[in-house]
Design an enzyme around this catalytic site. Sequence first.
Site, mmCIF file in Angstrom:
data_model
loop_
_atom_site.group_PDB
_atom_site.id
_atom_site.type_symbol
_atom_site.label_atom_id
_atom_site.label_comp_id
_atom_site.label_asym_id
_atom_site.label_seq_id
_atom_site.Cartn_x
_atom_site.Cartn_y
_atom_site.Cartn_z
ATOM 1 N N LYS A 144 0.862 -1.187 0.000
ATOM 2 C CA LYS A 144 0.000 0.000 0.000
ATOM 3 C C LYS A 144 0.898 1.236 0.000
ATOM 4 O O LYS A 144 1.557 1.533 0.999
ATOM 5 C CB LYS A 144 -0.901 0.033 1.237
ATOM 6 C CG LYS A 144 -1.980 1.112 1.108
ATOM 7 C CD LYS A 144 -2.605 1.490 2.422
ATOM 8 C CE LYS A 144 -1.770 2.444 3.233
ATOM 9 N NZ LYS A 144 -1.452 3.724 2.576
ATOM 10 N N GLU A 156 10.378 1.441 9.785
ATOM 11 C CA GLU A 156 11.383 2.456 9.447
ATOM 12 C C GLU A 156 10.707 3.778 9.721
ATOM 13 O O GLU A 156 9.795 4.170 9.003
ATOM 14 C CB GLU A 156 11.731 2.443 7.975
ATOM 15 C CG GLU A 156 12.311 1.176 7.453
ATOM 16 C CD GLU A 156 12.685 1.363 5.989
ATOM 17 O OE1 GLU A 156 12.002 0.777 5.148
ATOM 18 O OE2 GLU A 156 13.633 2.108 5.704
ATOM 19 N N CYS A 182 14.304 10.652 5.904
ATOM 20 C CA CYS A 182 14.256 10.270 7.321
ATOM 21 C C CYS A 182 15.615 10.364 8.011
ATOM 22 O O CYS A 182 15.700 10.766 9.154
ATOM 23 C CB CYS A 182 13.712 8.866 7.452
ATOM 24 S SG CYS A 182 14.712 7.658 6.590
ATOM 25 N N GLU A 194 11.392 16.463 14.141
ATOM 26 C CA GLU A 194 11.665 16.210 12.734
ATOM 27 C C GLU A 194 10.857 17.188 11.879
ATOM 28 O O GLU A 194 9.634 17.220 11.962
ATOM 29 C CB GLU A 194 11.265 14.778 12.384
ATOM 30 C CG GLU A 194 11.636 14.421 10.973
ATOM 31 C CD GLU A 194 11.226 12.999 10.609
ATOM 32 O OE1 GLU A 194 10.109 12.613 10.977
ATOM 33 O OE2 GLU A 194 12.012 12.312 9.961
HETATM 34 N N1 LIG Z 1 13.024 5.451 8.362
HETATM 35 C C1 LIG Z 1 12.798 5.566 7.076
HETATM 36 O O1 LIG Z 1 13.425 4.883 6.291
HETATM 37 C C2 LIG Z 1 11.793 6.528 6.564
HETATM 38 C C3 LIG Z 1 10.963 7.213 7.403
HETATM 39 N N2 LIG Z 1 10.014 8.077 6.914
HETATM 40 C C4 LIG Z 1 9.201 8.826 7.854
HETATM 41 O O2 LIG Z 1 7.879 8.935 7.351
HETATM 42 C C5 LIG Z 1 7.283 10.168 7.681
HETATM 43 C C6 LIG Z 1 6.631 10.800 6.496
HETATM 44 O O3 LIG Z 1 5.838 9.888 5.832
HETATM 45 P P1 LIG Z 1 4.249 9.917 5.934
HETATM 46 O O4 LIG Z 1 3.773 9.199 4.721
HETATM 47 O O5 LIG Z 1 3.748 11.288 6.174
HETATM 48 O O6 LIG Z 1 3.980 9.080 7.246
HETATM 49 P P2 LIG Z 1 2.626 8.484 7.783
HETATM 50 O O7 LIG Z 1 2.979 7.740 8.997
HETATM 51 O O8 LIG Z 1 1.564 9.501 7.858
HETATM 52 O O9 LIG Z 1 2.133 7.467 6.645
HETATM 53 C C7 LIG Z 1 2.924 6.391 6.195
HETATM 54 C C8 LIG Z 1 2.029 5.328 5.589
HETATM 55 O O10 LIG Z 1 1.204 4.776 6.591
HETATM 56 C C9 LIG Z 1 -0.171 4.795 6.195
HETATM 57 N N3 LIG Z 1 -0.963 4.925 7.401
HETATM 58 C C10 LIG Z 1 -1.306 6.072 8.060
HETATM 59 N N4 LIG Z 1 -2.007 5.773 9.158
HETATM 60 C C11 LIG Z 1 -2.131 4.413 9.197
HETATM 61 C C12 LIG Z 1 -2.757 3.502 10.100
HETATM 62 N N5 LIG Z 1 -3.395 3.925 11.180
HETATM 63 N N6 LIG Z 1 -2.670 2.195 9.845
HETATM 64 C C13 LIG Z 1 -2.002 1.745 8.760
HETATM 65 N N7 LIG Z 1 -1.413 2.557 7.866
HETATM 66 C C14 LIG Z 1 -1.464 3.875 8.083
HETATM 67 C C15 LIG Z 1 -0.232 5.980 5.245
HETATM 68 O O11 LIG Z 1 -1.356 5.882 4.402
HETATM 69 C C16 LIG Z 1 1.091 5.847 4.500
HETATM 70 O O12 LIG Z 1 1.008 4.863 3.496
HETATM 71 C C17 LIG Z 1 8.389 11.012 8.231
HETATM 72 O O13 LIG Z 1 8.234 11.156 9.608
HETATM 73 C C18 LIG Z 1 9.665 10.230 7.936
HETATM 74 O O14 LIG Z 1 10.679 10.374 8.861
HETATM 75 C C19 LIG Z 1 9.866 8.270 5.591
HETATM 76 C C20 LIG Z 1 10.680 7.607 4.719
HETATM 77 C C21 LIG Z 1 11.707 6.720 5.115
#
Ligand SMILES: NC(=O)C1=CN([C@@H]2O[C@H](COP(=O)(O)OP(=O)(O)OC[C@H]3O[C@@H](n4cnc5c(N)ncnc54)[C@H](O)[C@@H]3O)[C@@H](O)[C@H]2O)C=CC1
Length: 525
Positions: free
Chosen positions: A195, A269, A303, A406
């Site tokens: 997804k 991650e 990230c 962040e």
């Molecule tokens: N550690 C790493 O490798 C990486 C970390 N990130 C982190 O991701 C964040 C930004 O990405 P966002 O997409 O805004 O994060 P997000 O946590 O809002 O969403 C990530 C994914 O989770 C899904 N999602 C949201 N709520 C959910 C739930 N309750 N149950 C299941 N799925 C759910 C979203 O639709 C999306 O596909 C930043 O904080 C960044 O640091 C981003 C890329 C790489």
Amino acid sequence: MLSRTVWALCPASAIMSTGTFVVSQPLNYRGGARVNPADGSGTEKAFEPATGRVIATFTCSGEKEVNLAVEDARAAFRTWKKKSGMERCRVLLEAARIIRERKDEIAAVETINNGKSVFEARLDIDTSWQCLEYYAGLAGSLAGEHIQLPGGSFGYTRREPLGVCVGIGAWNYPFQIACWKSAPALACGNAMIFKPSPFTPVSALLLAEIYTQAGVPPGLFNVVQGGAATGQLLCQHQDVAKVSFTGSVPTGSKIMEMSAKGIKPVTLELGGKSPLIIFSDCDMPNAVKGALMANFLTQGEVCCNGTRVFVQKDILDKFTAEVVRQTQKIKIGDPLLEDTRMGPLINGPHLERVLEFVRLAREQGAKVLCGGDPYVPEDPKLKGGYYMTPCVLTDCRDDMTCVKEEIFGPVMSILSFDTEAEVLERANNTSFGLAAGVFTRVWQREWPSDHRVLLPTQDSVCGDGGCGVCVLTAGRPKEEHPGTQQHDFQMLNVDLGAFEKRLYFQLSQQGAGRQSLELPPLSHA
Ligand SMILES: NC(=O)C1=CN([C@@H]2O[C@H](COP(=O)(O)OP(=O)(O)OC[C@H]3O[C@@H](n4cnc5c(N)ncnc54)[C@H](O)[C@@H]3O)[C@@H](O)[C@H]2O)C=CC1
């Protein structure tokens, strides 16, 4: 959307330009083909951040669609798990080959939907096919153990795939995340339902089509679209064996909670607020280049960015002046143009959020040396895009919001330090344990007690199998490290995960243990 046949015939740059791309085909993928979801819970719009234009409107998958995707994946898993490692290796290598061949086209789509410069998107696609090749290479050698027992008997262990795994992606590296999650899963004999983030739904479909073309059985890699509600359906599904997630810390914690109810293993991650330490004995041009990369790649939406830049006091002024000079020269604009180095942020609300961090930093006493403002490019078609000028903050303190939280945008916070002991303590004073960077010429520096003080000191929010720990080093004399192509910027991934029997993800997802990234400077300085 332009059909794949058309894309294959012309170079991507010749047929794709900002402001023209529209998706008209279904964005779910099930049973080896694009499908409209069987049911839905609302719609989402995907944007082209460079212009603010809607490029796709799609239905978020509901329970029925999620069930069908899981059923299909289970059926494909029954075939796939019986394949030998070498057979799976061959299919993944073929997929890697196709990605390599279609790199420009995939990179252009990624740029259109995410906003990062096409120059960077191509690097993402490179690391994507490299990831597939890496796991293809492992597939044939995954084996169990033989244990001799008394009396001539023996016991043995087998590595068994888990079953249907779910991958949930973030929006900053859409195609790469889909590859990093699916490659190890498929290599080990699992099926995957992926997804993507609802902000970036497009490029995962290209991966699904490539897998099918490469010989993956229909249903083995499915894509469902949607936001939190669809993600929850996937995580809670009783036939899902594992969840791998990339995204924010709060969502990661919810995913862990949901998965715990079904006793499902989880890989997370999550976010970061990494330190980048610049010692006064650094190679200054390298350190400046590294600081720009560690803050402004993909508009700072990375990230493991080194956003807390600790600079030793005696070089603070010189370093800061050069960072500001180069930051002001970063070319912002149409991300599909070859010389653009910074595109728009992902969307309007995110841009507002980042600008608010800058306002708050100013209020709390930080000095804005450059940037931090909305930016409107001259090209009229880009007027509705989500651009800002890259920002350098100084006079920062450890207790400021910009230093603790962040930001996920192009904002660098510069802090000063006197001694090594002091900076190590401050660098580690964070709840985000994701990455760390050091610029020094003293490679053999005698780190106090244990050099791992630079690595996470507590359970990493990064999770066990994601980035592992990245130590960014630079300025090392070439001859001391003959294995790398150049010494400017190296990434050393340390996988801290314990290798557990049935967990497919324990090997570092970033491929080989050490990478040398050759990037031209971000700034046209
Ligand atoms: N550690 C790493 O490798 C990486 C970390 N990130 C982190 O991701 C964040 C930004 O990405 P966002 O997409 O805004 O994060 P997000 O946590 O809002 O969403 C990530 C994914 O989770 C899904 N999602 C949201 N709520 C959910 C739930 N309750 N149950 C299941 N799925 C759910 C979203 O639709 C999306 O596909 C930043 O904080 C960044 O640091 C981003 C890329 C790489």
